[in-house]
Each structure stands twice: as C-alpha cells, then as structure tokens.
Design an enzyme around this catalytic site. Sequence first.
Site, mmCIF file in Angstrom:
data_model
loop_
_atom_site.group_PDB
_atom_site.id
_atom_site.type_symbol
_atom_site.label_atom_id
_atom_site.label_comp_id
_atom_site.label_asym_id
_atom_site.label_seq_id
_atom_site.Cartn_x
_atom_site.Cartn_y
_atom_site.Cartn_z
ATOM 1 N N ARG A 174 50.737 73.451 69.825
ATOM 2 C CA ARG A 174 51.598 73.209 68.663
ATOM 3 C C ARG A 174 52.636 72.190 69.114
ATOM 4 O O ARG A 174 52.341 71.009 69.164
ATOM 5 C CB ARG A 174 52.220 74.526 68.187
ATOM 6 C CG ARG A 174 52.910 74.413 66.849
ATOM 7 C CD ARG A 174 53.252 75.770 66.240
ATOM 8 N NE ARG A 174 54.214 76.543 67.050
ATOM 9 C CZ ARG A 174 54.710 77.719 66.677
ATOM 10 N NH1 ARG A 174 54.349 78.274 65.528
ATOM 11 N NH2 ARG A 174 55.576 78.358 67.447
ATOM 12 N N ARG B 272 62.413 86.180 72.563
ATOM 13 C CA ARG B 272 62.673 85.660 71.211
ATOM 14 C C ARG B 272 62.028 86.580 70.180
ATOM 15 O O ARG B 272 61.024 86.244 69.580
ATOM 16 C CB ARG B 272 62.084 84.251 71.065
ATOM 17 C CG ARG B 272 62.539 83.248 72.115
ATOM 18 C CD ARG B 272 61.877 81.903 71.872
ATOM 19 N NE ARG B 272 60.443 81.971 71.806
ATOM 20 C CZ ARG B 272 59.627 81.783 72.836
ATOM 21 N NH1 ARG B 272 60.109 81.491 74.022
ATOM 22 N NH2 ARG B 272 58.319 81.878 72.674
ATOM 23 N N TYR C 34 51.017 88.351 29.975
ATOM 24 C CA TYR C 34 50.323 87.074 29.807
ATOM 25 C C TYR C 34 48.810 87.258 29.794
ATOM 26 O O TYR C 34 48.277 88.066 30.570
ATOM 27 C CB TYR C 34 50.666 86.128 30.963
ATOM 28 C CG TYR C 34 52.052 85.541 30.877
ATOM 29 C CD1 TYR C 34 52.408 84.712 29.802
ATOM 30 C CD2 TYR C 34 52.996 85.805 31.861
ATOM 31 C CE1 TYR C 34 53.676 84.171 29.737
ATOM 32 C CE2 TYR C 34 54.263 85.265 31.799
ATOM 33 C CZ TYR C 34 54.605 84.450 30.728
ATOM 34 O OH TYR C 34 55.857 83.915 30.646
ATOM 35 N N HIS D 174 55.323 79.377 74.314
ATOM 36 C CA HIS D 174 55.046 80.370 73.278
ATOM 37 C C HIS D 174 53.630 80.897 73.461
ATOM 38 O O HIS D 174 52.697 80.117 73.645
ATOM 39 C CB HIS D 174 55.214 79.714 71.908
ATOM 40 C CG HIS D 174 55.253 80.701 70.777
ATOM 41 N ND1 HIS D 174 56.076 81.810 70.786
ATOM 42 C CD2 HIS D 174 54.587 80.745 69.608
ATOM 43 C CE1 HIS D 174 55.901 82.487 69.659
ATOM 44 N NE2 HIS D 174 54.995 81.864 68.933
ATOM 45 N N CYS E 236 54.850 88.421 36.300
ATOM 46 C CA CYS E 236 55.447 87.198 35.746
ATOM 47 C C CYS E 236 56.381 86.584 36.793
ATOM 48 O O CYS E 236 56.603 87.161 37.856
ATOM 49 C CB CYS E 236 56.253 87.501 34.498
ATOM 50 S SG CYS E 236 55.404 88.555 33.324
ATOM 51 N N ASP F 111 59.625 86.288 36.681
ATOM 52 C CA ASP F 111 60.877 87.023 36.884
ATOM 53 C C ASP F 111 60.767 88.502 36.542
ATOM 54 O O ASP F 111 61.736 89.239 36.690
ATOM 55 C CB ASP F 111 61.979 86.413 36.010
ATOM 56 C CG ASP F 111 61.879 84.917 35.969
ATOM 57 O OD1 ASP F 111 61.883 84.310 37.054
ATOM 58 O OD2 ASP F 111 61.741 84.352 34.868
ATOM 59 N N LYS G 117 65.259 82.920 61.943
ATOM 60 C CA LYS G 117 64.783 81.798 61.121
ATOM 61 C C LYS G 117 64.311 82.320 59.770
ATOM 62 O O LYS G 117 64.118 83.524 59.601
ATOM 63 C CB LYS G 117 63.643 81.089 61.854
ATOM 64 C CG LYS G 117 62.467 81.989 62.187
ATOM 65 C CD LYS G 117 61.520 81.320 63.166
ATOM 66 C CE LYS G 117 60.313 82.220 63.447
ATOM 67 N NZ LYS G 117 59.407 81.623 64.415
HETATM 68 C C1 PLP Z 1 59.023 82.599 65.151
HETATM 69 C C2 PLP Z 1 59.010 82.464 66.580
HETATM 70 C C3 PLP Z 1 59.274 83.566 67.396
HETATM 71 C C4 PLP Z 1 59.443 84.959 66.857
HETATM 72 O O1 PLP Z 1 58.173 85.491 66.636
HETATM 73 P P1 PLP Z 1 57.892 87.011 66.269
HETATM 74 O O2 PLP Z 1 56.430 87.161 66.448
HETATM 75 O O3 PLP Z 1 58.323 87.219 64.881
HETATM 76 O O4 PLP Z 1 58.662 87.829 67.219
HETATM 77 C C5 PLP Z 1 59.343 83.358 68.757
HETATM 78 N N1 PLP Z 1 59.138 82.130 69.288
HETATM 79 C C6 PLP Z 1 58.845 81.055 68.538
HETATM 80 C C7 PLP Z 1 58.638 79.741 69.190
HETATM 81 C C8 PLP Z 1 58.747 81.186 67.162
HETATM 82 O O5 PLP Z 1 58.458 80.140 66.422
#
Ligand code: PLP
Length: 743
Positions: free
Chosen positions: A502, A589, A635, A530, A683, A685, A404
């Site tokens: 969440r 994940r 700046y 999670h 800045c 850029d 992501k």
């Molecule tokens: C982003 C995300 C992950 C990955 O998390 P890391 O800590 O970067 O490994 C896993 N599960 C869910 C639901 C997430 O949103």
Amino acid sequence: MGTRRSCGGLDIFRMAAALLVIAIHTSPLSSFSPEADFFLTRILARVAVPFFFMVTGQFALPDMISRGKGSGWRLWRYLKKTGTLYGIAVCLYIPIGIYAGRYKDMTVAGLFKMVVFDGTFYHLWYFPACLTGVALVYLMSRCMGIKGMSIAAGILYVIGLFGDSYYGVVERIPGIGGFYEGLFQICSYTRNGIFLAPIFLILGLRMAGETGAGGQMRPERRAAYEAGGASGTDKKRGGRGISSQSFDGLLLAFSFLAMTAEAFTLRRFELQRHDSMYLALIPVMICLYRVLLAWNRRPARVLRLLGAWIYILHPAMIVVVRGAARIVHLSGPLVENSLGHYLAVTVLSVAAALGVCLLQIRLGRRTFHCGRAWVELDGEALSRNVDFLRLRLPVGCELMPAVKADAYGHGAALIAGMLQRKGVRAFCVACAAEGVFLREQGIEGEILILGYTCPWEFELLSRYRLTQTVVDADYGQELEAWAGERGERLHVHIGVDTGMHRIGEPWENTERIRGLFEKEHLAVDGLFSHLCADDVCGAREREFTLGQARSFGLLVERLKEQGVFVPRTHLLSSYSVLNYPELAGDYARVGIALYGVLSTRQDTRRWKECLKPVLSLKARVAAVKDIEPGESVGYGLAFTARRRMRIAALSIGYADGLPRCLSGGVGSALIEGKRAPFLGRICMDQTMVDISHIPGVCPGCEAVLIGVSGKEEITAADLARQAGTITNEILSRLGARLERKAV
Ligand SMILES: *Cc1c(COP(=O)(O)O)cnc(C)c1O
C-alpha cells in the site's frame, strides 16, 4: 452460561460490605452475646474494608502504574478526586464531630495525625488510607516489579499486624515495644494507608492482571488465548472455570474458619490492641474475591452507587436514630437494643442512600436530551477496553489509538478526550484535517497522520504540530525540501512496506531509508509497518505475518549496524495485538478493538468477554400508524400488508449510515426490548418498522439500531454481517448529522 464473567458479583458485594461496616459501628449483637458480636463485627465484618481496597486496586491502579508516560498524571488525578471526596465527607461531618467534642484541645500535631491517618470522624480513616496507600503503591511500582511490591506490602502488613491484633506479643519486647509506642504517636492504629492498604491494593492489582481489569479473564484463559490465538476454547475454559470456582469456595471456607480460630485465640490470650488485621485475612480476601469474580452477574451501577452512599451516610444516620429515638421516647428498642439499633440505622441509611442515588440518576438523565437520531458512547466500556489492551501488551508498549474517520464513527472529539483522560498520549488519524480538528478540540500529545498529505497542506503540519508519515523516500524528499525552504523541522514517522504494497518505502531499500534519517529538516520520531493478514491465523497468513515482522526486524538491524539511531517502532494494530502481542514495539495503533468490536461477527463474539462495545445507535419513533391488509409501505410499494398491522416511522435513514441493503425485513430495530423488523425500503432520513407485537409504542419512544434493549442486543458486527461487509465500514460510515453523546 458458565463462561461469561462480569463484575456484577463485586457490585452486589459492595452493598453487603457497606452493611457490614454499619455493623462494625453499631455492634448489632452486643445486647445478646459478646462472643457473637465479636464474631460478626471483629471477624466477619473485617472483610469489608480490604474488599474496598481490592476493588480500588483492580480498577484504578492498573491505569496509574502500568505505562511509563502519563502515569504520574493519572495518579495525581486519582488523588485529587479521592481527596475532594474526603474533603466533602470531612465538611459533612464537622458539625457532628464538634457536637461529639472530637476537636476539643486539638494541637497541630493532633490535627495532622487526624487528617492524615485516623480520619476526622470514626469511619473517615478509609479515605486518607486510600490516598496514602495508592501513593505508596505507586512509588513502589516505580522501583520494583509486582513480586517486589507484593513482598514489600507483605512486610508492611506484618509490621501492622504486630501493632494491631498481635500487639500483646511484642508489647513487652524492649526495642520493638518502643518502636510501636513511637509509631502510635504518629497514628493511633496500624490499620491505615501504610500498613493495611498496600497489600490489598496490590492483591486487587494482581486480580486485574489475571482478569484484564474488566474482570473477565483468568490466567488459564489468558494462557489459552495467547497459545491458541483465541481459537474456540470456550468450552474448555468454561469447564475449568467451574471447577476452579468450587475450589475457591472450599478454600474460602477453610481460610475463614482459620481466621475465626485465630481471632478467638488472640482474644482468649488478650493479645489484641485492635482487631482489623489477621494473618488469615489475606487468604480469606483472595478466595472471597475470586469467588465474587466468578459469580455470573450483570454489572449494576446502581448497587455500586448505593454501596458508596450507605458507606458515607451511615454515621449521620446513627446520630439521627439516637436523636429521634430520644425525642419520641423509643430509646429502649431503637438504641439500647443493639439489634433494633442496627436495623434502624440500616433501614435509614439505605433509604437515604437510595434517595441520593435516585436524585443523582435523575439529575444525570435530565441533562441528556437527544433529538431524532444519535450515537451514545459508553465511557466505561472504552476504559475497560483500554485496560484490556494495555494489559495484553508488554511493558513499554503504549497505545496509539486510531481515531481516524471520526473515531470509526464514534465522534473523534469525545473519544480522543476520553482517551486523553485515560492517559493516552499518542493518536493516529488518516489525514491532516482530522489532526487539525483534534488539536482544535484541545488534544495534546503526538498525532500521527497515517496517510498522504498534499504538499500545499504541509503548512498545517507545522502549524498544528502534526507528525506526518513518510509514504516513501521521494515523498520524504518533498517534505525535506518544503521544510528546508522555511527553515523549519517537520516531525515524521517513516512508513515501511513489508508486503502489503500500500504505502511505505519497500523494506529492502535500506539505503533510501537510511537517507531519510540524514535529512536536516526531518525529525524522524518513528519507523513503522502495517500487517495485512494478522486477522486470520491460518498457516499461510501466519507465515506471511511473521515474514513481515522478520523483514521489519532485519531493516531495523541493518540501520543500527550503519550507526542510525532507530526511533520508536510500531507494527501492531487491533488484530495483531490480539493474535501477535509478542511482536509489539513501542506503540500499538489500535482501532476497531478499542471500540469493543472486531471486523467480523464471529471474531466479535469470540472476544466479547474482553472487549465491550462502546457505541449505541438510537433514533426516535416519529409516528405510529395502523394499516389495513392490502396497503403498502414506503417507496416503490415494496412492502404490502397481508394483515392489519401497526407500524412506526423511525427518524433515521441511510444518510445516517443505516445500510440501505437491510431494507425489506433483513434488519430490524429494537423497541422496548423487542425486535421490530424494517418494512419496505429504508429511506434517506427515515425507516418504517413493524410494531404490531409491541404494545405501547408512541412518538418520541426510543428505538435502538445498534446496542442493547431489554434482553435483546444488536451489535455493529450483526449489522455488518447482514450488509455483507465488515464492522469497520458500518461504524465509519455513521453519518455526520447524528448527535454524539457520552453517557
Ligand atoms: C486504520 C489503521 C490502523 C488501525 O487498524 P485497526 O485494525 O482498526 O486496529 C492501524 N494502522 C494503520 C496504518 C491503519 O491505517
């Protein structure tokens, strides 16, 4: 530093092994003493080829045999690559072979024997041995564990031994002698992919198990990590490392002495048919490899390339030396004198290999132009991180990398492509658009959207075969209604809330969750939750995390009791793979750890031996100026010089993701291996830096914002600390206009 291990030792030994192989083929000491030559070429040099097999076992095999899905495909890729190399080498040596009369009177059976076992030129048996050895080990891994594989390979080795240096023992025994005679109709020797290679491939594989494929972690350390959740055990590990190192050294000396005695005894009684395989070769190789792994050197790609090219090119150089010596009438010192011959061949081989390497590196470089500011991705680091994380997880748990936010700023297309080539078959993203992008880039397999998708985008789910998270039971109903209307079936994973609060249906609502499994138009492929306190191992966080896991487990049990077929489950992300690998389900994940860093600088440092940063952030020097005392920079006149200074403007700014709060000397860039502090305000850029102490900087020079330059390094975690945030935020905010390249 005693604790840092890398595989630089292996790289250096690759060179040495290549030189030993030249010795085998030129017998450097034969003019002086047959015993000395026997010792050098038939005993000492016999470590070279097993060493190459072990390296293959350590680095290529874990990938092929570790996880169920995709491993056959990885095997196929390896065979194709090595086969191609073999093909090229065969073609290269065909003219020499014809000249030497090797292909005269060739029968079909003879051709088979030559191509599959003996090699088409005298050193080329190594490639087919790799091919058959790896395929054999792969087949073994399908039906037995590592212990069974080791025993099977050991038995094959012993069979090979009696066809090799112990042949004299069995030659006259009726049934057995006949067996070997038959065998030698098929292959001229037993030092091949069936009898010799498997044991060393598996030993290499076991080293990978001990070290985490990248060559850093040993069993005692692994135990320490697992027991203590990686908590400050550095000193202890360092101490143990050193003592086990000298122990390995001692064992190496002993086993090598034993091998020498074994070989001379066999020779004395004329038992040897060939001399590639000894009993003591196994302990010698184990100890040698452990000593090399513990040797504290930086990995050196040049040495790796050089070793390979010397190996491939040296037979041609033997021919060149012989031909040239005849032409210039120097056959005496360059051919007949065995040492002169060896040295001439070695010098020429090294020179030729060096030439090829330089060409290869230069060609590689020429294709790499980058503009004002860019991200470089280290594919090898990514690959090692994947290996490390896979080895940490129990068998059956697959990686489902989080790509992501443009793969945490790295570039989702490049990262997902590399992961796909590593056999990864499942990914997670934050939203539908990211999933669509991956599909458009040719990414296959499962793509799970972790977040919310609006009902008017459900269309994309079916069109691009994306899997949607059910964020709660009501949302599941919306998905069902949409799919029902169109007569389609949507793939989903059910999100479960076990305390993070969440998204996800609360875990207590078994009935509502069970209802989702009954929806006619939802294919429920997964069930996950999670963990939100897995990064800290304090008592409170641990209790909470284990509580989350318990709740999830309870839900799964209740569902099963009610006759629901529970699909793939997953709980772990990066920190929990490190701290709670025992909670693994079917997927992990992983995000941040995959990219070789962790959220905080402290954690990144703690795990730096196992996780290698993938990303570097670089920019160009746009202009160099001298300023006088009293003159200001940037700046708001935020910086005023007190002395004469030389400054440079870099072509990168906060719009590229460089946090503006690093202005005014908080952060710095690396130029020519030295730190160049930021001057004045960053800045949008561009950014100005102090280069008074760095001679020779000119427009077009490279500046490193994240990464290594000379002996200096800035990690994304350093930047995060300076900016008062976590690494994840720094990386995921890297700008879209940065170029992204794999190197
Ligand atoms: C982003 C995300 C992950 C990955 O998390 P890391 O800590 O970067 O490994 C896993 N599960 C869910 C639901 C997430 O949103």
